[in-house]
Scaffold this motif. Structure first.
Motif, PDB file in Angstrom:
ATOM      1  N   ASP A 189      15.743 -31.146  15.214  1.00 48.27           N
ATOM      2  CA  ASP A 189      14.501 -31.107  14.436  1.00 48.27           C
ATOM      3  C   ASP A 189      14.172 -29.626  13.974  1.00 48.27           C
ATOM      4  OD1 ASP A 189      13.658 -33.642  15.306  1.00 48.27           O
ATOM      5  OD2 ASP A 189      12.782 -33.066  17.198  1.00 48.27           O
ATOM      6  N   ASP A 190      14.714 -28.478  14.562  1.00 48.46           N
ATOM      7  CA  ASP A 190      14.791 -27.246  14.039  1.00 48.46           C
ATOM      8  C   ASP A 190      16.047 -27.153  13.139  1.00 48.46           C
ATOM      9  OD1 ASP A 190      14.937 -24.558  13.498  1.00 48.46           O
ATOM     10  OD2 ASP A 190      14.544 -23.981  15.486  1.00 48.46           O
ATOM     11  N   ASN A 191      15.638 -26.925  11.731  1.00 50.29           N
ATOM     12  CA  ASN A 191      16.650 -26.690  10.642  1.00 50.29           C
ATOM     13  C   ASN A 191      17.995 -25.921  11.152  1.00 50.29           C
ATOM     14  OD1 ASN A 191      15.453 -28.728   9.317  1.00 50.29           O
ATOM     15  ND2 ASN A 191      14.453 -27.027   7.828  1.00 50.29           N
ATOM     16  N   ASP A 192      17.370 -24.715  11.892  1.00 51.88           N
ATOM     17  CA  ASP A 192      18.332 -23.778  12.400  1.00 51.88           C
ATOM     18  C   ASP A 192      19.337 -24.258  13.382  1.00 51.88           C
ATOM     19  OD1 ASP A 192      17.353 -22.259  10.236  1.00 51.88           O
ATOM     20  OD2 ASP A 192      15.913 -21.132  11.603  1.00 51.88           O
ATOM     21  N   GLN A 193      19.008 -25.350  14.117  1.00 53.08           N
ATOM     22  CA  GLN A 193      19.510 -25.830  15.325  1.00 53.08           C
ATOM     23  C   GLN A 193      20.544 -26.948  15.021  1.00 53.08           C
ATOM     24  OE1 GLN A 193      19.627 -23.825  18.221  1.00 53.08           O
ATOM     25  NE2 GLN A 193      18.223 -22.507  16.697  1.00 53.08           N
ATOM     26  N   HIS A 194      20.816 -27.242  13.855  1.00 53.29           N
ATOM     27  CA  HIS A 194      21.853 -28.202  13.793  1.00 53.29           C
ATOM     28  C   HIS A 194      23.268 -27.988  13.948  1.00 53.29           C
ATOM     29  CE1 HIS A 194      19.933 -30.753   9.923  1.00 53.29           C
ATOM     30  NE2 HIS A 194      19.070 -29.678  10.487  1.00 53.29           N
ATOM     31  N   ALA A 195      24.005 -28.852  14.692  1.00 53.92           N
ATOM     32  CA  ALA A 195      25.089 -28.571  15.351  1.00 53.92           C
ATOM     33  C   ALA A 195      26.298 -28.203  14.386  1.00 53.92           C
ATOM     34  CB  ALA A 195      25.651 -29.803  16.112  1.00 53.92           C
ATOM     35  N   ASP A 196      27.014 -27.196  14.617  1.00 50.95           N
ATOM     36  CA  ASP A 196      28.050 -26.980  13.972  1.00 50.95           C
ATOM     37  C   ASP A 196      29.470 -27.529  14.482  1.00 50.95           C
ATOM     38  OD1 ASP A 196      26.800 -25.311  11.950  1.00 50.95           O
ATOM     39  OD2 ASP A 196      26.601 -23.568  13.295  1.00 50.95           O
ATOM     40  N   PRO A 197      30.517 -27.891  13.663  1.00 52.52           N
ATOM     41  CA  PRO A 197      31.685 -28.207  14.258  1.00 52.52           C
ATOM     42  C   PRO A 197      32.367 -26.988  14.864  1.00 52.52           C
ATOM     43  CG  PRO A 197      31.797 -28.086  11.857  1.00 52.52           C
ATOM     44  CD  PRO A 197      30.409 -27.605  12.219  1.00 52.52           C
ATOM     45  N   VAL A 198      33.388 -27.499  15.812  1.00 54.11           N
ATOM     46  CA  VAL A 198      34.222 -26.701  16.293  1.00 54.11           C
ATOM     47  C   VAL A 198      35.313 -26.717  15.269  1.00 54.11           C
ATOM     48  CG1 VAL A 198      36.005 -25.922  17.981  1.00 54.11           C
ATOM     49  CG2 VAL A 198      33.591 -26.998  18.580  1.00 54.11           C
ATOM     50  N   LEU A 199      35.628 -25.500  14.517  1.00 54.21           N
ATOM     51  CA  LEU A 199      36.466 -25.480  13.337  1.00 54.21           C
ATOM     52  C   LEU A 199      37.682 -24.352  13.842  1.00 54.21           C
ATOM     53  CD1 LEU A 199      37.610 -25.975  10.556  1.00 54.21           C
ATOM     54  CD2 LEU A 199      36.049 -24.116   9.763  1.00 54.21           C
ATOM     55  N   THR A 200      39.050 -24.936  13.578  1.00 52.34           N
ATOM     56  CA  THR A 200      40.186 -23.904  13.539  1.00 52.34           C
ATOM     57  C   THR A 200      40.967 -23.954  12.299  1.00 52.34           C
ATOM     58  OG1 THR A 200      41.400 -25.688  14.764  1.00 52.34           O
ATOM     59  CG2 THR A 200      40.544 -24.085  16.041  1.00 52.34           C
ATOM     60  N   VAL A 201      41.686 -23.010  12.020  1.00 55.63           N
ATOM     61  CA  VAL A 201      42.364 -22.950  10.666  1.00 55.63           C
ATOM     62  C   VAL A 201      43.794 -22.572  11.168  1.00 55.63           C
ATOM     63  CG1 VAL A 201      42.330 -21.967   8.410  1.00 55.63           C
ATOM     64  CG2 VAL A 201      40.041 -22.138   9.228  1.00 55.63           C
ATOM     65  N   HIS A 202      44.607 -23.435  10.521  1.00 61.31           N
ATOM     66  CA  HIS A 202      46.057 -23.261  10.827  1.00 61.31           C
ATOM     67  C   HIS A 202      46.823 -23.114   9.708  1.00 61.31           C
ATOM     68  CE1 HIS A 202      45.215 -24.989  14.973  1.00 61.31           C
ATOM     69  NE2 HIS A 202      44.440 -25.705  14.320  1.00 61.31           N
ATOM     70  N   PRO A 203      47.839 -22.382   9.792  1.00 65.65           N
ATOM     71  CA  PRO A 203      48.742 -22.337   8.542  1.00 65.65           C
ATOM     72  C   PRO A 203      49.282 -23.516   7.849  1.00 65.65           C
ATOM     73  CG  PRO A 203      49.301 -20.534  10.141  1.00 65.65           C
ATOM     74  CD  PRO A 203      48.763 -21.513  10.904  1.00 65.65           C
ATOM     75  N   ALA A 204      49.504 -23.764   6.634  1.00 59.66           N
ATOM     76  CA  ALA A 204      49.952 -24.873   5.900  1.00 59.66           C
ATOM     77  C   ALA A 204      51.423 -25.154   6.414  1.00 59.66           C
ATOM     78  CB  ALA A 204      50.028 -24.510   4.631  1.00 59.66           C
ATOM     79  N   GLY A 205      51.566 -26.361   6.709  1.00 55.41           N
ATOM     80  CA  GLY A 205      52.924 -26.602   7.235  1.00 55.41           C
ATOM     81  C   GLY A 205      53.054 -26.780   8.903  1.00 55.41           C
ATOM     82  N   THR A 206      51.892 -26.411   9.686  1.00 58.49           N
ATOM     83  CA  THR A 206      51.951 -26.658  11.074  1.00 58.49           C
ATOM     84  C   THR A 206      51.696 -28.256  10.991  1.00 58.49           C
ATOM     85  OG1 THR A 206      50.386 -24.821  11.234  1.00 58.49           O
ATOM     86  CG2 THR A 206      50.027 -26.488  12.932  1.00 58.49           C
ATOM     87  N   PRO A 207      52.882 -28.838  11.864  1.00 58.98           N
ATOM     88  CA  PRO A 207      53.047 -30.041  12.111  1.00 58.98           C
ATOM     89  C   PRO A 207      51.689 -30.956  13.061  1.00 58.98           C
ATOM     90  CG  PRO A 207      54.266 -28.844  13.549  1.00 58.98           C
ATOM     91  CD  PRO A 207      53.775 -27.989  12.669  1.00 58.98           C
ATOM     92  N   ASP A 208      51.491 -32.033  12.751  1.00 55.02           N
ATOM     93  CA  ASP A 208      50.354 -32.759  13.343  1.00 55.02           C
ATOM     94  C   ASP A 208      50.321 -32.535  14.820  1.00 55.02           C
ATOM     95  OD1 ASP A 208      49.454 -33.531  10.782  1.00 55.02           O
ATOM     96  OD2 ASP A 208      49.962 -35.553  10.944  1.00 55.02           O
TER      97      ASP A 208
END
Length: 789
Positions: A726-745
């Motif tokens: 309801d509060d625009n500032d409280q929308h949930a953010d994702p947990v995000l990680t950034v890995h080098p290209a080539g990192t296997p699945d």
């Protein structure tokens, strides 16, 4: 009465003296040529004295602001016109004081009666007052004329040359006679486009000279209006073995009466061009301190000398070419469209130059307060930086009121040939927010990609006396500008480098162990490996990252080879120009009326889609509504990072097929000859914003349209359950990680993967089951279960 000091005027009015009374002819001319609008108007009486003219304007139907710098004059005005309604009596020095007291919405009429000859910087004041006129308004100057004035009183009158100068830059100047004084009515724009012009051809074999760039205590630059009808800097030829600095100081004294020490005169650069085919070499000399009283020592050559605000230099008419180039050397960009010149900068130390008008101080404090009240600057170091660093000196071509706008305004400082912004001073709230996200400690060493000067100086202020900032930009003009501004108004702790910022900082400027923080100030499609490699362990990288075409400023913290997101902020920046710049694949539809944008990955096939778009439309209502002021940016990002075959549908014209207005776009998913896109439609109308409501609806076309529509609708419902607040500032953010290209699945955490050229982004949204999706294909969209959307 040729005195100008305030105490002299205070005594003048205290002694019961005044001026020539407002004549009947003046009243007639005001009523005839500047009548008040039918709905009432607002007038400004500049130099009102004892208030007779202000009372006259009130009788004509105006609401009047009457200003004078002499308190004794205003005291008499209030007493003598106590029964007059609609007049505000304001004590204000129109030349030197902060104009905060003046009406913010401007005036229909500005009158300067019997006071224009007493001004020092006439052109600057006239321009500033002209900018306060409303559309259709007029500025009236009532002044004695020299030929009608006794010799002993010529100091309060204007000659014909001065009267002609008053109308420079205005669309019209009508001259009338007010029984002796000239009655000048100025209308239209109060400025003319600046043009660099030459003098007559010379007979010399070469020209060598020095120009002095001098500013006052408010940062305004000294220029002379020559008898040739152009603006010039003080300066001239060198004499014998005389040095450039000494020549500039000598010429300054000979032309203006101002005295400077050659030791405080610094040769900034040497300009090389030609005048009518004759080689010309001009030294630009910055003079940082001077004494004396400004006078016109060579009236046969100059009409007058005065100080000009930097932001008006783009609209002052003709400027002598070397003077225009010299001003550009100090403040690149203040004068547009200059002829080519070769510059040889002199690498000499020179002190920063202080000075700003009172208005800038007030505006900066107001901007800081707006940003702080908005919650964007939580720490005292960032708050102090906002209050201290002079933002207007890093965008000198812009009006201070625009520069210090505390809202969502960025100041564009450079555009490409198509008019697209490619460099700017970002909105202050966003700069503060990104610097807060860096979590800097005292003595931090910070990398900045994308220069301009102001943001780097904010960071330097936060990092403190032992801190340092390395700022890199690919545009040589921007780097030259950054160096010039940080030298003039900076801390001395910012190093500007011309290079592709995607490659990071030059090795010799990277601290042992890496930068404590890095900030990127342009939209990035990907994260350059150098930004991670040059970042210290535990350091933060803050950058505006594009994901599915939507940009968020993300604070990423380095842990080994992985970057962990700590904060998201909605934002927008100018685009990358370096080697990471990426052209978005676009597929036109319906003769270019619509396009599909594939912001991540290659363009997908659209065979048969145009035929489907001309067929039956399938609609699905999501049942999810929103009111006025609701934020849905998290929905866009959620859809872009969780839906395979995601794209954006953009309308370039009203096709009658897609329910999109021209120049708008919508989240979409693509199937085999099928498409679904998301819009919101009004479901409740009302006069007040809080009475209105919209519902998210999916439109789909093609054989797979119903399935695509259900998947997109399910995505909206999942967002509403797990992400939206309801509060625009409280929308949930994702947990995000950034890995080098080539990192296997198998080495990636569970989540939705968005692959870039140099990095793999893994998103874990609330409510998602953590499935690691395969590479998105058109058929995946149909096969995917809507339950996981």
């Amino acid at each position: 009465m040729t005195y100008t000091a305030r105490d002299q005027w205070e005594q003048h009015f205290s002694d019961g003296k005044g001026f020539r009374q407002v004549g009947e002819r003046e009243r007639e001319l005001l009523a005839e040529h500047t009548p008040a609008p039918d709905s009432g108007g607002r007038a400004l009486d500049v130099g009102c004295g004892t208030g007779e003219l202000a009372a006259c304007l009130a009788s004509l139907g105006y609401t009047v602001d009457a200003v004078d710098f002499a308190g004794s004059a205003l005291a008499r005005a209030r007493a003598e016109h106590a029964g007059v309604e609609g007049v505000r009596w304001l004590q204000l020095d129109i030349e030197r004081d902060d104009p905060a007291l003046l009406h913010e919405e401007g005036y229909d009429l500005v009158v300067m009666r019997l006071m224009y000859p007493f001004l020092r910087d006439r052109g600057r004041v006239l321009h500033g007052l002209g900018e306060r006129l409303r559309d259709g308004g007029a500025l009236v100057v009532i002044t004695p004329v020299a030929k009608n004035t006794p010799e002993e009183r010529r100091g309060i009158a204007l000659d014909e040359d001065e009267i002609a100068l008053i109308g420079a830059g205005w669309e019209t100047m009508e001259r009338l006679d007010a029984d002796g004084p000239a009655f000048l009515v100025l209308r239209g724009p109060c400025h003319a486009g600046t043009r660099a012009v030459e003098k007559r051809p010379t007979t010399a074999h070469a020209l060598t000279g020095a120009l002095a760039v001098v500013t006052d205590d408010a940062g305004r630059v000294l220029l002379g209006r020559s008898r040739r009808g152009m603006l010039e800097l003080p300066g001239g030829k060198t004499c014998g073995p005389e040095g450039f600095a000494a020549a500039a100081v000598r010429e300054l004294a000979e032309e203006t009466g101002l005295v400077a020490d050659p030791a405080g005169a610094h040769v900034v650069t040497v300009l090389v061009d030609d005048s009518h085919g004759i080689p010309r070499l001009t030294a630009v000399v910055r003079i940082t301190a001077w004494t004396g009283t400004l006078t016109n020592r060579e009236p046969e050559l100059f009409a007058r000398w005065e100080f000009f605000d930097l932001h008006v230099l783009a609209c002052v008419g003709d400027v002598f070419v070397p003077a225009a180039s010299a001003l550009d050397a100090l403040w690149p960009g203040v004068i547009p469209d200059l002829p080519p010149v070769v510059s040889y900068p002199i690498a000499a130390d020179r002190p920063a130059v202080p000075g700003e008008p009172a208005e800038a101080v007030r505006l900066r404090e107001a901007m800081a307060r707006t940003v702080i009240d908005g919650g964007w600057a939580s720490s005292e170091p960032v708050r102090d930086a906002l209050r201290t660093v002079p933002r207007h000196r890093f965008a000198p071509e812009a009006n201070p009121a625009a520069v210090y706008d505390g809202g969502d305004r960025a100041v564009v400082t450079r555009r490409d040939e198509a008019g697209t912004a490619i460099s700017s001073v970002s909105a202050a709230w966003l700069q503060a927010d990104m610097i807060e996200s860096l979590r800097l400690r005292p003595s931090a060493i910070v990398f900045e990609a994308g220069s301009g000067g102001y943001n780097a100086e904010l960071i330097a202020h936060v990092a403190g006396p032992e801190g340092r900032v390395v700022t890199v930009d690919i545009d040589p003009w921007v780097v030259r500008r950054t160096r010039a501004f940080t030298r003039e108004a900076g801390s001395g702790r910012v190093t500007a480098v011309e290079a592709d910022a995607a490659l990071g900082a030059p090795a010799h400027l990277v601290p042992r162990g890496g930068f404590d923080g890095s900030v990127i100030t342009y939209d990035c499609w990907d994260i350059a490996p150098a930004w991670r490699e040059q970042l210290a362990e535990g350091g933060r990288l803050v950058l505006p990252l594009e994901m599915g075409g939507y940009t968020r400023a993300i604070a990423l913290e380095r842990r080994g080879e992985v970057l962990h997101a700590r904060r998201f902020t909605y934002c927008g920046f100018v685009r990358d120009q370096g080697q990471q710049a990426r052209a978005v694949p676009v597929v036109p539809l319906l003769d270019g009326g619509l396009t599909l944008r594939f912001d991540d990955g290659a363009a997908a096939g659209t065979k048969g889609l145009e035929e489907a778009l001309r067929g039956r439309r399938h609609e699905v209502a999501t049942g999810i509504t929103m009111g006025a002021g609701a934020s849905f940016g998290s929905l866009q990002l959620y859809a872009a990072t969780t839906l395979p075959a995601f794209c954006r549908l953009h309308a370039h014209q009203d096709t009658g097929i897609a329910a999109l207005s021209k120049d708008r776009d919508a989240p979409a998913v693509l199937g085999d000859a099928s498409l679904a896109y998301l819009i919101h439609v009004p479901t409740r109308h009302g006069e007040r914003p809080e009475d209105k409501e919209w519902e998210w609806v999916v439109h789909a076309f093609g054989e797979q349209g119903p399935q695509l529509a259900e998947q997109l609708a399910a995505t909206v419902r999942a967002w509403d359950r797990h992400v939206r607040a309801d509060d625009n500032d409280q929308h949930a953010d994702p947990v995000l990680t950034v890995h080098p290209a080539g990192t296997p699945d198998h080495l990636l955490p569970a989540g939705d993967v968005l692959d870039k050229e140099h990095s793999r982004l893994v998103f874990r949204w609330p409510g998602r089951n953590g499935r690691l999706p395969a590479s998105a294909r058109c058929t995946d969209t149909v096969a995917a279960t809507t339950e996981e959307a």
